[in-house]
Design a protein around this motif. Structure first.
Motif, PDB file in Angstrom:
ATOM      1  N   GLY A  40      38.699  40.066  36.511  1.00  0.00           N
ATOM      2  CA  GLY A  40      39.189  41.257  36.485  1.00  0.00           C
ATOM      3  C   GLY A  40      40.614  40.951  36.516  1.00  0.00           C
ATOM      4  N   SER A  41      41.456  42.093  36.421  1.00  0.00           N
ATOM      5  CA  SER A  41      42.855  41.883  36.563  1.00  0.00           C
ATOM      6  C   SER A  41      43.308  43.706  36.922  1.00  0.00           C
ATOM      7  CB  SER A  41      43.453  41.625  35.168  1.00  0.00           C
ATOM      8  OG  SER A  41      43.188  42.552  34.119  1.00  0.00           O
ATOM      9  N   ASP A  67      32.023  36.075  43.890  1.00  0.00           N
ATOM     10  CA  ASP A  67      33.320  35.481  43.579  1.00  0.00           C
ATOM     11  C   ASP A  67      34.132  36.083  42.689  1.00  0.00           C
ATOM     12  OD1 ASP A  67      31.787  33.259  45.106  1.00  0.00           O
ATOM     13  OD2 ASP A  67      33.380  31.972  44.313  1.00  0.00           O
ATOM     14  N   VAL A  68      35.553  35.868  42.763  1.00  0.00           N
ATOM     15  CA  VAL A  68      36.421  36.547  41.981  1.00  0.00           C
ATOM     16  C   VAL A  68      37.362  35.927  41.096  1.00  0.00           C
ATOM     17  CG1 VAL A  68      37.965  38.460  41.764  1.00  0.00           C
ATOM     18  CG2 VAL A  68      36.401  38.626  43.348  1.00  0.00           C
ATOM     19  N   MET A  69      37.602  35.972  39.869  1.00  0.00           N
ATOM     20  CA  MET A  69      38.567  35.187  39.279  1.00  0.00           C
ATOM     21  C   MET A  69      39.599  35.934  38.691  1.00  0.00           C
ATOM     22  SD  MET A  69      38.224  32.623  35.881  1.00  0.00           S
ATOM     23  CE  MET A  69      37.765  30.925  36.576  1.00  0.00           C
ATOM     24  N   VAL A  70      40.714  35.408  39.018  1.00  0.00           N
ATOM     25  CA  VAL A  70      42.059  36.420  38.473  1.00  0.00           C
ATOM     26  C   VAL A  70      42.982  35.464  37.635  1.00  0.00           C
ATOM     27  CG1 VAL A  70      41.684  38.134  40.153  1.00  0.00           C
ATOM     28  CG2 VAL A  70      43.069  36.275  40.641  1.00  0.00           C
ATOM     29  N   LEU A  71      43.905  36.114  37.034  1.00  0.00           N
ATOM     30  CA  LEU A  71      44.675  35.483  36.315  1.00  0.00           C
ATOM     31  C   LEU A  71      45.854  35.233  37.154  1.00  0.00           C
ATOM     32  CD1 LEU A  71      44.786  37.297  32.675  1.00  0.00           C
ATOM     33  CD2 LEU A  71      43.744  35.102  33.245  1.00  0.00           C
ATOM     34  N   VAL A 118      30.357  38.621  35.197  1.00  0.00           N
ATOM     35  CA  VAL A 118      30.792  40.074  35.005  1.00  0.00           C
ATOM     36  C   VAL A 118      32.303  40.083  34.772  1.00  0.00           C
ATOM     37  CG1 VAL A 118      31.067  42.425  35.945  1.00  0.00           C
ATOM     38  CG2 VAL A 118      28.946  40.948  36.559  1.00  0.00           C
ATOM     39  N   VAL A 119      32.406  40.727  33.625  1.00  0.00           N
ATOM     40  CA  VAL A 119      33.988  40.457  32.969  1.00  0.00           C
ATOM     41  C   VAL A 119      34.484  42.239  32.918  1.00  0.00           C
ATOM     42  CG1 VAL A 119      35.603  40.026  31.212  1.00  0.00           C
ATOM     43  CG2 VAL A 119      33.788  38.324  31.850  1.00  0.00           C
ATOM     44  N   VAL A 120      35.514  42.608  33.478  1.00  0.00           N
ATOM     45  CA  VAL A 120      36.088  43.912  33.536  1.00  0.00           C
ATOM     46  C   VAL A 120      37.450  43.722  33.101  1.00  0.00           C
ATOM     47  CG1 VAL A 120      36.156  46.272  34.427  1.00  0.00           C
ATOM     48  CG2 VAL A 120      34.322  44.813  34.803  1.00  0.00           C
ATOM     49  N   SER A 121      38.055  44.125  31.824  1.00  0.00           N
ATOM     50  CA  SER A 121      39.343  44.127  31.787  1.00  0.00           C
ATOM     51  C   SER A 121      40.234  42.829  31.974  1.00  0.00           C
ATOM     52  CB  SER A 121      39.925  45.367  32.087  1.00  0.00           C
ATOM     53  OG  SER A 121      41.256  45.491  31.727  1.00  0.00           O
ATOM     54  N   PHE A 122      39.709  41.647  31.338  1.00  0.00           N
ATOM     55  CA  PHE A 122      40.078  40.381  32.068  1.00  0.00           C
ATOM     56  C   PHE A 122      41.252  39.696  31.269  1.00  0.00           C
ATOM     57  CE2 PHE A 122      39.153  35.608  33.003  1.00  0.00           C
ATOM     58  CZ  PHE A 122      39.930  35.593  34.200  1.00  0.00           C
ATOM     59  N   GLY A 123      41.183  39.498  30.066  1.00  0.00           N
ATOM     60  CA  GLY A 123      41.998  39.018  29.166  1.00  0.00           C
ATOM     61  C   GLY A 123      41.546  37.743  28.812  1.00  0.00           C
ATOM     62  N   LEU A 124      40.978  36.944  29.264  1.00  0.00           N
ATOM     63  CA  LEU A 124      40.527  35.634  28.809  1.00  0.00           C
ATOM     64  C   LEU A 124      39.084  35.548  28.384  1.00  0.00           C
ATOM     65  CD1 LEU A 124      41.591  32.847  31.611  1.00  0.00           C
ATOM     66  CD2 LEU A 124      42.580  33.481  29.635  1.00  0.00           C
TER      67      LEU A 124
END
Length: 372
Positions: A40-41, A67-71, A118-124
């Motif tokens: 997410g972002s 876990d969390v992935m961010v740009l 789970v993807v919410v407004s991520f961009g990738l």
């Protein structure tokens, strides 16, 4: 990208039964405890992250790990010396969650044991290699009634085109294209009403909470477990019609097109984008960019007629692309220093402007150098 950090905790599902307002499956599917990678972002994604964290704390039989992935953050400010992190990273740090900060999935593997993305407004775009490594693949919360308004800025475009409703869709992640997955849940027809005159910031918090509610209830119902059933209704309404895309909103979307914009479109864009702008030709110098920081519709044109006789009435010469277009503008010499601007013979009131190289000014002062 939105930069409002949601501070709410867990979504209240008691007032929103899933079968009635979310449209998920009526039969719960059995699922392993979920070990989730959340991508997410912005503020819309922050609400879903907080809701997942609450489930991780209170219901580990559903969400076992998160876990969390961010740009990566973007450089901003004078000299690009400051780094602005995405709001989702701030929330993940606050919640003490493991963070993976990357701008690509290349040469990277899912955290050990991850079984759902789970993807919410991520961009990738999440590639097939990553999705195939998760037992349940991936799901996405999207703030539109898919397949309408596929793309990264659906709420912006719903407001810009004057929609009366928006909606939320929960979908599987497609391994070939953005926003083409199976609809697992969708706001019932006709959607969530948009209050008259609402701004983006008026709409966003509630939409984010609705999305978080749909995500959590969907996971509780096991909609992520195959086989997936499409429960969307909007596609049937749009059958045979050209679909409207919702690309990222850029600075160019705020440039006034004096030849086509109506007064309503002018004021609507100010509400959605925060401001609009034009190149105005100065009386004694080159053209400069003028930013209109506010705008509101005013009384019918006949009530503007007496003001046209006041000192300060003149022509504002504006440039748009290769064309030079003229609009009539009246500077109202009252105490507030506002201006009345004619847009296709309909008046709007502007109170504040900003001319490039100068601070924010009342409109009458800021536009004075461009009135002929």
């Amino acid at each position: 990208m939105f930069h409002i950090i949601s501070r709410s905790i867990a979504p209240d599902l008691s007032s929103c039964p899933a079968r009635r307002c979310i449209g998920t499956l009526s039969k719960k599917a059995s699922s392993d405890p979920l070990r989730i990678l959340f991508c997410g972002s912005d503020a819309f994604s922050c609400a879903s992250l907080r809701a997942l964290h609450s489930e991780n704390v209170q219901n580990r039989g559903l969400v076992e790990a998160l876990d969390v992935m961010v740009l990566p953050g973007k450089r901003t400010g004078r000299g690009l010396k400051q780094i602005r992190e995405v709001p989702c990273k701030t929330v993940a740090e606050e919640l003490g969650l493991p963070i993976h900060q990357r701008d690509t999935f290349r040469n990277w593997n899912l955290p050990n044991g991850t079984n759902l993305v789970v993807v919410v407004s991520f961009g990738l775009f999440v590639p097939p290699r990553i999705l195939s490594c998760a037992k349940y693949g991936g799901i996405n919360v999207h703030p539109s009634l898919l397949p309408d308004l596929r793309g990264p800025a659906p709420i912006h475009h719903a407001l810009l085109r004057g929609d009366a409703h928006i909606g939320i869709s929960l979908q599987t992640l497609d391994d070939k294209a953005f926003d083409h997955g199976t609809i697992l849940g969708q706001t019932p027809s006709p959607g969530l009403p948009i209050p008259p005159g609402a701004t983006l910031h008026d709409i966003l918090p509630d939409a984010a909470q609705r999305g978080a509610q749909m995500l959590i209830q969907g996971l509780r119902d096991g909609v992520h477990v195959p086989p997936h059933q499409d429960v969307g209704w909007k596609a049937a309404q749009l059958a045979g019609k050209e679909l409207w895309h919702a690309p990222k909103v850029t600075k160019a979307d705020g440039q006034v097109d004096w030849s086509t914009w109506t007064a309503e479109q002018f004021t609507r864009r100010v509400r959605v984008l925060g401001s609009v702008w034009t190149y105005a030709v100065g009386n004694k110098g080159p053209s400069k960019r003028v930013i209109f920081l506010d705008a509101e519709l005013v009384a019918p044109d006949e009530e503007m007629t007496p003001l046209l006789k006041k000192e300060g009435t003149g022509t504002l010469l504006c440039e748009h692309g290769t064309r030079a277009e003229r609009c009539q503008i009246t500077v109202v010499s009252d105490e507030d220093g506002s201006c009345l601007v004619r847009v296709h013979d309909s008046p709007i009131r502007v109170r504040k402007v900003k001319v490039d190289g100068k601070p924010e000014q009342v409109a009458a002062i800021g536009l004075k150098a461009f009135i002929t």
